[in-house]
Design an enzyme around this catalytic site. Structure first.
Site, PDB file in Angstrom:
ATOM      1  N   HIS A   1       0.787  -1.237   0.000  1.00 31.19           N
ATOM      2  CA  HIS A   1       0.000   0.000   0.000  1.00 31.19           C
ATOM      3  C   HIS A   1       0.818   1.286   0.000  1.00 31.19           C
ATOM      4  O   HIS A   1       0.276   2.360  -0.208  1.00 31.19           O
ATOM      5  CB  HIS A   1      -0.938   0.032   1.208  1.00 31.19           C
ATOM      6  CG  HIS A   1      -0.217   0.409   2.476  1.00 31.19           C
ATOM      7  ND1 HIS A   1       0.438  -0.500   3.244  1.00 31.19           N
ATOM      8  CD2 HIS A   1      -0.022   1.612   3.067  1.00 31.19           C
ATOM      9  CE1 HIS A   1       1.001   0.096   4.259  1.00 31.19           C
ATOM     10  NE2 HIS A   1       0.748   1.387   4.193  1.00 31.19           N
TER      11      HIS A   1
HETATM   12  C1  UD1 Z   1      -1.478   5.744   5.639  1.00 36.15           C
HETATM   13  C2  UD1 Z   1      -0.148   6.260   6.181  1.00 36.15           C
HETATM   14  C3  UD1 Z   1       0.872   5.095   6.192  1.00 36.15           C
HETATM   15  C4  UD1 Z   1       0.309   3.888   6.907  1.00 36.15           C
HETATM   16  C5  UD1 Z   1      -1.021   3.510   6.265  1.00 36.15           C
HETATM   17  C6  UD1 Z   1      -1.652   2.290   6.908  1.00 36.15           C
HETATM   18  C7  UD1 Z   1       0.297   8.625   5.642  1.00 36.15           C
HETATM   19  C8  UD1 Z   1       1.126   9.540   4.842  1.00 36.15           C
HETATM   20  N1  UD1 Z   1       0.413   7.309   5.339  1.00 36.15           N
HETATM   21  O1  UD1 Z   1      -1.268   5.383   4.280  1.00 36.15           O
HETATM   22  O2  UD1 Z   1       2.036   5.529   6.844  1.00 36.15           O
HETATM   23  O3  UD1 Z   1       1.225   2.811   6.785  1.00 36.15           O
HETATM   24  O4  UD1 Z   1      -1.904   4.616   6.372  1.00 36.15           O
HETATM   25  O5  UD1 Z   1      -2.736   1.821   6.138  1.00 36.15           O
HETATM   26  O6  UD1 Z   1      -0.430   9.063   6.507  1.00 36.15           O
HETATM   27  N2  UD1 Z   1      -8.733   5.281   1.418  1.00 36.15           N
HETATM   28  C9  UD1 Z   1      -9.969   4.672   1.269  1.00 36.15           C
HETATM   29  N3  UD1 Z   1     -10.569   4.179   2.396  1.00 36.15           N
HETATM   30  C10 UD1 Z   1      -9.994   4.257   3.616  1.00 36.15           C
HETATM   31  C11 UD1 Z   1      -8.741   4.870   3.738  1.00 36.15           C
HETATM   32  C12 UD1 Z   1      -8.117   5.374   2.615  1.00 36.15           C
HETATM   33  O7  UD1 Z   1     -10.514   4.571   0.194  1.00 36.15           O
HETATM   34  O8  UD1 Z   1     -10.601   3.800   4.592  1.00 36.15           O
HETATM   35  C13 UD1 Z   1      -8.086   5.865   0.244  1.00 36.15           C
HETATM   36  C14 UD1 Z   1      -7.881   7.368   0.474  1.00 36.15           C
HETATM   37  O9  UD1 Z   1      -8.968   8.099   0.107  1.00 36.15           O
HETATM   38  C15 UD1 Z   1      -6.636   7.626  -0.356  1.00 36.15           C
HETATM   39  C16 UD1 Z   1      -5.880   6.299  -0.291  1.00 36.15           C
HETATM   40  O10 UD1 Z   1      -6.798   5.299   0.123  1.00 36.15           O
HETATM   41  O11 UD1 Z   1      -6.983   7.881  -1.682  1.00 36.15           O
HETATM   42  C17 UD1 Z   1      -4.709   6.373   0.643  1.00 36.15           C
HETATM   43  O12 UD1 Z   1      -5.095   6.662   1.976  1.00 36.15           O
HETATM   44  P1  UD1 Z   1      -4.178   7.571   2.918  1.00 36.15           P
HETATM   45  O13 UD1 Z   1      -4.845   7.749   4.198  1.00 36.15           O
HETATM   46  O14 UD1 Z   1      -3.684   8.750   2.168  1.00 36.15           O
HETATM   47  O15 UD1 Z   1      -2.858   6.795   3.158  1.00 36.15           O
HETATM   48  P2  UD1 Z   1      -2.516   5.262   3.303  1.00 36.15           P
HETATM   49  O16 UD1 Z   1      -2.023   4.791   1.994  1.00 36.15           O
HETATM   50  O17 UD1 Z   1      -3.582   4.458   3.962  1.00 36.15           O
END
Ligand code: UD1
Length: 355
Positions: A207
């Site tokens: 991820h």
């Molecule tokens: C975040 C953390 C990372 C951690 C990870 C655990 C940062 C910079 N990164 O990364 O260090 O290891 O969490 O999972 O904070 N999304 C969904 N549904 C959700 C959550 C996210 O669809 O429930 C989508 C968001 O809208 C976004 C993408 O997934 O487009 C990434 O989510 P984001 O919270 O930016 O970071 P992670 O990749 O989860």
């Protein structure tokens, strides 16, 4: 004795996992009173709510919905909203975990209000400033008043940055969380049957933005994981970020068994019967060791150097594990949550527990 008020700010999956043992220890100890703020960085049911339910984390007093968007937008909106809450709550300290955008936003909001910050899982460094997590953890450590470190290497990193006076080695709170999840999972989870598995499979996760955001790198990661599926079954719980990027880049995952993101208890039950972990997650690299399973890390460096030095983990560009496996002494005895409570209570002048 008057309880010291603290506010814990969480938002992403690994923070829910770490908050669970600390909240349990806070309730058992009695010197601190905790209110939880959930920024909503992770918001899908299976990325958020399931963790609160199965890990018995108290319902957040404040639930924000600030997930999604670029780093600046997400972090900025969180700073604004967390600041308002901190002004109302006026806690004696703010507790943050790890290295996500939620961590940094809460740290900035608290620092500007002169509220002391307690950073749990402080001092980790990958020395790769292109990772958003590296920037988040460095800035948070420098804004914090109490730095609670999982390993002696983390203590050394903080020493090099002149932060030793605020740092304490307490062990790894994720170890506490893992022990609890294994015990619960062995009693309650049917995930291995549900997925039709028999022991001896690999569990993969993917991820990190540095792996998912560039489509050729994402393709290489997927090919690497698929190759492992030649010799054993590979199960991959798919993070929503990765699902979206795979769709965008039209990459298929041949030979890999996909699942939705799993709850913590199911994940750990799954790891019990696995014989290999392949991951770019910081947490899972160590959890592999807690299960005494070999791990391959889909990154070019890791913050958890001791997992490599002790032969349990290797980076994907290394051909083999570097040394025969030996035990890692650093992560504590599963009592890190209680040690954190002691340090926070001492710091707030609420002294050792009366016997
Ligand atoms: C975040 C953390 C990372 C951690 C990870 C655990 C940062 C910079 N990164 O990364 O260090 O290891 O969490 O999972 O904070 N999304 C969904 N549904 C959700 C959550 C996210 O669809 O429930 C989508 C968001 O809208 C976004 C993408 O997934 O487009 C990434 O989510 P984001 O919270 O930016 O970071 P992670 O990749 O989860």
């Amino acid at each position: 004795m008057k309880q010291a008020q603290i506010v814990t700010v969480v938002g992403a999956r690994p923070q829910f996992v770490k908050a669970a043992p600390l909240s349990r220890a806070i309730r058992a100890d009695g010197r601190l009173a905790e209110s939880i703020v959930h920024t909503g960085q992770h918001y899908d049911e299976n990325m958020s709510d399931v963790f609160f339910q199965e890990l018995n984390i108290p319902t957040p007093k404040h639930r924000l919905n600030l997930g999604g968007g670029g780093h600046g937008k997400m972090t900025g909106r969180m700073i604004e909203a967390v600041e308002e809450i901190l002004v109302d709550e006026a806690p004696e300290a703010v507790v943050v975990y790890g290295d996500t955008n939620t961590t940094l936003a809460a740290a900035i909001a608290a620092a500007k209000l002169h509220i002391p910050i307690v950073h749990i899982e402080a001092g980790l460094r990958s020395f790769n400033r292109r990772m958003p997590e590296e920037i988040n953890r460095i800035l948070t450590d420098h804004a914090s008043s109490l730095l609670l470190c999982p390993t002696s290497l983390a203590m050394q990193n903080l020493k090099m940055e002149g932060l030793s006076a605020k740092a304490h080695l307490v062990g790894d709170i994720m170890f506490d969380a893992t022990l609890h999840a294994i015990e619960t999972g062995m009693r309650t989870s049917d995930i291995v049957d549900r997925l039709g598995l028999s022991p001896g499979y690999a569990v993969a996760t993917l991820h990190r933005s540095e792996n998912t955001d560039d489509s050729s790198r994402l393709r290489r990661c997927v090919e690497y994981i698929s190759k492992q599926a030649d010799t054993r079954k590979v199960v991959l719980p798919l993070h929503p970020r990765t699902r979206q990027r795979l769709l965008d880049a039209d990459i298929s995952l041949s030979g890999i068994q996909l699942t939705e993101p799993l709850g913590y208890v199911d994940l750990h039950r799954l790891l019990v019967d696995a014989d290999l972990i392949i991951t770019d997650s910081g947490g899972l690299q160590k959890e592999a060791y807690f299960h005494r399973k070999p791990c391959i890390t889909l990154r070019d460096e890791t913050e958890w150097i001791e997992t490599i030095e002790c032969g349990w983990n290797r980076l994907w560009h290394q051909n083999d594990w570097q040394v025969p496996r030996v035990e890692i002494s650093d992560y504590g005895m599963g009592d890190t949550a209680q040690r954190c409570v002691e340090k926070i209570a001492d710091f707030l002048g609420n002294g050792p527990t009366e016997l």
